[in-house]
Write a protein that holds these residues in place. Structure first.
Motif, PDB file in Angstrom:
ATOM      1  N   SER A 224      26.927 -15.809 -16.982  1.00 12.52           N
ATOM      2  CA  SER A 224      25.967 -16.185 -16.154  1.00 12.52           C
ATOM      3  C   SER A 224      26.078 -17.930 -15.828  1.00 12.52           C
ATOM      4  CB  SER A 224      24.399 -16.171 -16.230  1.00 12.52           C
ATOM      5  OG  SER A 224      23.748 -16.791 -15.313  1.00 12.52           O
ATOM      6  N   PRO A 225      26.844 -18.540 -15.051  1.00 11.92           N
ATOM      7  CA  PRO A 225      27.203 -19.922 -14.810  1.00 11.92           C
ATOM      8  C   PRO A 225      25.644 -20.639 -14.777  1.00 11.92           C
ATOM      9  CG  PRO A 225      28.568 -18.486 -13.458  1.00 11.92           C
ATOM     10  CD  PRO A 225      27.769 -17.676 -14.102  1.00 11.92           C
ATOM     11  N   MET A 226      24.757 -19.888 -13.832  1.00 16.09           N
ATOM     12  CA  MET A 226      23.520 -20.752 -13.513  1.00 16.09           C
ATOM     13  C   MET A 226      22.589 -20.654 -14.816  1.00 16.09           C
ATOM     14  SD  MET A 226      21.898 -20.162  -9.744  1.00 16.09           S
ATOM     15  CE  MET A 226      20.449 -20.813 -10.460  1.00 16.09           C
TER      16      MET A 226
ATOM     17  N   LEU B 167      23.959 -23.479 -17.099  1.00 16.19           N
ATOM     18  CA  LEU B 167      23.668 -24.585 -16.491  1.00 16.19           C
ATOM     19  C   LEU B 167      22.025 -24.950 -16.705  1.00 16.19           C
ATOM     20  CD1 LEU B 167      23.979 -26.975 -14.739  1.00 16.19           C
ATOM     21  CD2 LEU B 167      23.167 -25.708 -12.796  1.00 16.19           C
TER      22      LEU B 167
ATOM     23  N   THR C 187      30.467 -16.967 -10.304  1.00 20.26           N
ATOM     24  CA  THR C 187      30.559 -18.375 -10.144  1.00 20.26           C
ATOM     25  C   THR C 187      29.175 -19.209  -9.882  1.00 20.26           C
ATOM     26  OG1 THR C 187      30.943 -18.556  -7.550  1.00 20.26           O
ATOM     27  CG2 THR C 187      32.874 -18.265  -9.139  1.00 20.26           C
ATOM     28  N   LEU C 188      28.944 -20.347 -10.054  1.00 15.93           N
ATOM     29  CA  LEU C 188      27.660 -20.961  -9.756  1.00 15.93           C
ATOM     30  C   LEU C 188      27.506 -20.961  -8.226  1.00 15.93           C
ATOM     31  CD1 LEU C 188      25.436 -22.663 -11.090  1.00 15.93           C
ATOM     32  CD2 LEU C 188      26.901 -24.671 -10.071  1.00 15.93           C
TER      33      LEU C 188
ATOM     34  N   GLU D 217      26.074 -17.437  -7.420  1.00 10.77           N
ATOM     35  CA  GLU D 217      24.574 -17.189  -8.073  1.00 10.77           C
ATOM     36  C   GLU D 217      23.538 -18.159  -7.159  1.00 10.77           C
ATOM     37  OE1 GLU D 217      24.426 -15.538 -12.358  1.00 10.77           O
ATOM     38  OE2 GLU D 217      24.749 -17.831 -12.244  1.00 10.77           O
TER      39      GLU D 217
ATOM     40  N   PHE E   7      21.708 -28.742  -8.045  1.00 10.38           N
ATOM     41  CA  PHE E   7      22.520 -27.814  -8.899  1.00 10.38           C
ATOM     42  C   PHE E   7      24.102 -28.051  -8.452  1.00 10.38           C
ATOM     43  CE2 PHE E   7      18.878 -24.466  -9.625  1.00 10.38           C
ATOM     44  CZ  PHE E   7      18.388 -25.565 -10.539  1.00 10.38           C
ATOM     45  N   GLU E   8      24.187 -28.293  -7.229  1.00 14.31           N
ATOM     46  CA  GLU E   8      25.876 -28.616  -6.669  1.00 14.31           C
ATOM     47  C   GLU E   8      26.163 -29.866  -7.127  1.00 14.31           C
ATOM     48  OE1 GLU E   8      25.886 -25.640  -2.603  1.00 14.31           O
ATOM     49  OE2 GLU E   8      25.079 -27.753  -2.459  1.00 14.31           O
TER      50      GLU E   8
ATOM     51  N   ASP F 250      27.093 -29.579 -10.796  1.00 15.24           N
ATOM     52  CA  ASP F 250      28.449 -28.676 -10.835  1.00 15.24           C
ATOM     53  C   ASP F 250      29.272 -29.588 -10.776  1.00 15.24           C
ATOM     54  OD1 ASP F 250      29.953 -26.331 -11.380  1.00 15.24           O
ATOM     55  OD2 ASP F 250      30.381 -26.451  -9.343  1.00 15.24           O
TER      56      ASP F 250
ATOM     57  N   TRP G   3      31.884 -25.419 -17.821  1.00 17.41           N
ATOM     58  CA  TRP G   3      32.157 -23.818 -17.593  1.00 17.41           C
ATOM     59  C   TRP G   3      33.443 -23.391 -17.660  1.00 17.41           C
ATOM     60  CZ3 TRP G   3      29.140 -20.003 -18.131  1.00 17.41           C
ATOM     61  CH2 TRP G   3      29.339 -18.633 -17.415  1.00 17.41           C
TER      62      TRP G   3
END
Length: 370
Positions: free
Chosen positions: A18-20, A23, A89-90, A93, A168-169, A172, A180
């Motif tokens: 899970s990317p999120m 994070l 991908t983030l 999610e 969050f973006e 990233d 990631w």
């Protein structure tokens, strides 16, 4: 903590990256480096490279990953009619996060102020005035940033949702995409290994490989998670659908997290690998600290103050004892150097010194072998 899996088909138990989720743990490490001594170099370099505006916004919302590990980072577990699986991908999610309704988003974002009702649910702060008032009172003990954020979230959820997504973006773009790309292959390999273990040797062996804190009990009908917390979850909830997801994390150690929110699919977020602990302290100090911790109430005090500071009154409410009793236990822990305190306005906030606690096991071994 327990997860009821009675009647759950094996194919509904899945290992996923899970990317999120990752994070969340990366942000937690940045805000609480004392929890992650092995990441000191990465934390220092990453924090120094952050743009000032991004660093300020991270401080504004840091209770989402510092005070608690907000379930907002696993929106796929709460979606009605969804697959119950993370995105690849983030961005995927984040799209799933957008699909949570306002009530889910607000209640989950305000988890730091709703811990007492986390396992059982409660009225929506968007429609229930007493709940709303209580949340703002609890936010006040966390400082002006939390009060402002909570008030804005309750007044205009849509704008906060857009703000959180943009935050969050930007994370990233600033640092997480590179992270990631580096850690995902290792996490994917762990997922493949655990999935094959589940298929070939069964759930008991797979859980043992995840963590020694996970146990299969009651003839395979329940998973027990050995944590200093009480909570119950079901993997066969009719509202959200059946399923249990286990998610590996590079940044997770020493945390083993269990999402057990009502009407969400349960999730076990587990660390892969662990770094070395710092050098030990003196034997006399070790003895004092172990004696201070040799009481179940003080262990609960440590758990409550590990992620965020608490007032004496808040601890009394969480533990179900009187404020004078709390003060006596805090005094013992402070004398041992395990609890710190600071004043914020009319509140005195107490927090566990996680660096001191992180050294206890290595200190003990060093002490008996010295």
């Amino acid at each position: 903590m327990s997860i009821d899996i009675t009647g759950l088909a094996t194919e509904r138990i899945v290992f996923e990256t899970s990317p999120m989720g990752e994070l969340c743990l990366a942000l937690h490490a940045l805000s609480e480096p004392g929890h992650h001594p092995g990441l000191a170099g990465w934390v220092t370099a990453t924090a120094a490279a952050l743009r000032p505006d991004l660093a300020d916004r991270l401080q504004e919302a840091d209770f989402l990953w510092r005070t608690t590990f907000s379930d907002l980072f696993m929106p796929w577990a709460g979606l009605r009619g969804g697959t119950g699986r993370p995105g690849a991908t983030l961005a995927e999610e984040l799209d799933l996060l957008d699909r949570l309704d306002d009530d889910q988003f607000v209640t989950t974002a305000l988890e730091f102020a709703c811990l007492a009702s986390y396992s059982i649910g409660g009225p929506s702060p968007l429609t229930h005035r007493p709940t709303r008032t209580r949340i703002l009172e609890l936010a006040a003990a966390r400082g002006p940033r939390q009060v402002e954020f909570a008030g804005r979230l309750l007044k205009d959820p849509a704008s906060v949702r857009a703000w959180v997504r943009r935050l969050f973006e930007d994370c990233d773009e600033a640092f997480f995409a590179d992270i990631w790309q580096r850690v995902e292959p290792r996490l994917a390999a762990d997922v493949r290994h655990k999935t094959q273990l589940l298929r070939r040797k069964g759930l008991r062996e797979a859980l043992a490989a995840v963590s020694p804190a996970l146990h299969l009990e009651d003839g395979g009908r329940r998973i027990r998670v050995d944590k200093l917390a009480d909570g119950r979850a079901t993997a066969t909830d009719s509202v959200v659908g059946p399923g249990l997801t286990l998610v590996p994390s590079h940044f997770g150690w020493p945390h083993l997290m269990v999402l057990h929110r009502p009407q969400w699919r349960p999730v076990v977020h587990y660390p892969v690998g662990s770094p070395e602990l710092p050098a030990p302290t003196s034997v006399d100090l070790l003895k004092l600290r172990l004696e201070a911790l040799a009481h179940p109430v003080r262990m609960q005090v440590c758990r409550s103050t590990a992620r965020t500071p608490h007032t004496t009154g808040e601890l009394a409410g969480v533990l179900g004892i009187s404020p004078p009793e709390v003060s006596r236990h805090l005094s013992v822990l402070k004398k041992a150097g395990l609890i710190t305190s600071r004043r914020r306005g009319r509140y005195v906030l107490y927090q566990l010194d996680v660096r001191a606690v992180a050294r206890l096991s290595s200190d003990f071994l060093e002490g008996i072998l010295r």
